[in-house]
Design an enzyme around this catalytic site. Structure first.
Site, PDB file in Angstrom:
ATOM      1  CB  CYS A 119      16.748  63.887  -5.770  1.00  0.00           C
ATOM      2  SG  CYS A 119      18.372  64.078  -4.160  1.00  0.00           S
ATOM      3  CB  CYS A 120      18.047  60.344  -1.594  1.00  0.00           C
ATOM      4  SG  CYS A 120      18.568  62.233  -2.133  1.00  0.00           S
ATOM      5  N   GLY A 121      17.122  58.079  -4.820  1.00  0.00           N
ATOM      6  CA  GLY A 121      17.028  56.620  -5.066  1.00  0.00           C
ATOM      7  C   GLY A 121      15.755  56.228  -5.148  1.00  0.00           C
ATOM      8  CG  LEU A 252      16.227  66.182  -0.203  1.00  0.00           C
ATOM      9  CD1 LEU A 252      16.637  67.156   0.398  1.00  0.00           C
ATOM     10  CD2 LEU A 252      17.509  64.693  -0.392  1.00  0.00           C
TER      11      LEU A 252
END
Length: 277
Positions: A119-121, A252
């Site tokens: 997720c999110c790189g 995140l």
């Protein structure tokens, strides 16, 4: 969007009760008494999107338009309230009919299967629904808050927990946007309460910059993902987080604060948002 949300008129059925009364036997300090008690109502709602049955959920029967909008946004079906052309809710039939501006096609591989993905790189791999990986995003909000702010937002949530005080059978989600407003929603399902908040945000077009989410239940990975989809950088709970939720929060950029009780709390992630002096 707000003028295209309707309830089908069904006389007395238009407003479903949130609680019911029942007679119970109560034991207290060696004595038995017969009393009337309040219990939370469960309501079964089936959501159809463009004539396709999408989901059947059990919820508390209030703020259902907010709930449907927030639920569909959480599931990745819509991105904003304006994606919905028409929404009707029937309390009598337990149905919500949604028509989108762009035709919806049910894809089980998107809405039902779990994927292992980054997720999110980030390099950490976790379990996500495919649509979560597409819609969860890193929070860039640099808001700061004090210990007093944290305790105050939880106190405000407790003040607004009217249905919980009456029944003890619902969860609360409370979003405070300093200088603007607060949104308090309750439901028998903790995820539903969050979706009701999300739907209200989308329908009213509110910004979540500087917002903080107070929550009555534990902070699970699913709760954390819903908070990220709302664009909220701080989540505060009376209860504990899970390890996966903390892994996601680090990725995140969300500050997780748990065990807020009396005058104490724990800060688990991104403590730079909390003023400690």
């Amino acid at each position: 969007m707000l003028d295209k949300v309707a309830q089908r008129g069904e006389g007395r059925q238009r407003r479903a009760p949130l609680q019911a009364k029942t007679v119970i036997q109560r034991y207290h300090e060696g004595q038995w008494t017969v009393i009337e008690d309040s219990v939370a109502n469960e309501f079964v709602l089936t959501i159809e999107v463009d004539r396709q049955e999408f989901a059947t959920v059990v919820c508390t029967p209030d703020c259902l338009e907010d709930f449907v909008i927030g639920f569909l946004a959480s599931e990745g079906v819509i991105r904003q309230a304006s994606d919905v052309d028409n929404l009707e809710v029937s309390l009598y039939r337990g149905m919500a009919w949604v028509h989108l501006k762009e035709k919806f096609q049910m894809r089980p591989e998107v809405y039902r299967k779990r994927y292992i993905t980054s997720c999110c790189g980030k390099s950490r791999q976790s379990f996500y629904f495919f649509n979560d990986a597409q819609t969860a995003h890193k929070i860039e909000d640099s808001t700061r808050l004090s210990a007093g702010d944290i305790l105050n937002v939880m106190a405000k949530m407790d003040e607004e927990s009217f249905l919980f005080k009456q029944t003890g059978g619902v969860h609360m989600a409370f979003l405070e946007i300093p200088g603007q407003c607060f949104i308090a929603r309750s439901d028998i399902g903790r995820h539903n309460a969050l979706d009701k908040v999300f739907g209200y945000l989308l329908r009213c077009g509110l910004s979540t910059i500087g917002a903080r989410m107070a929550f009555s239940g534990r902070i699970s990975s699913e709760v954390l993902l819903k908070v990220s989809k709302m664009g909220v950088g701080v989540v505060i709970s009376h209860s504990a987080p899970t390890q996966l939720a903390l892994d996601l929060a680090r990725d995140l950029n969300i500050t997780v604060i748990g065990f807020v009780r009396n005058s104490s709390f724990n800060v688990y992630t991104h403590d730079w948002r909390v003023q400690m002096s």
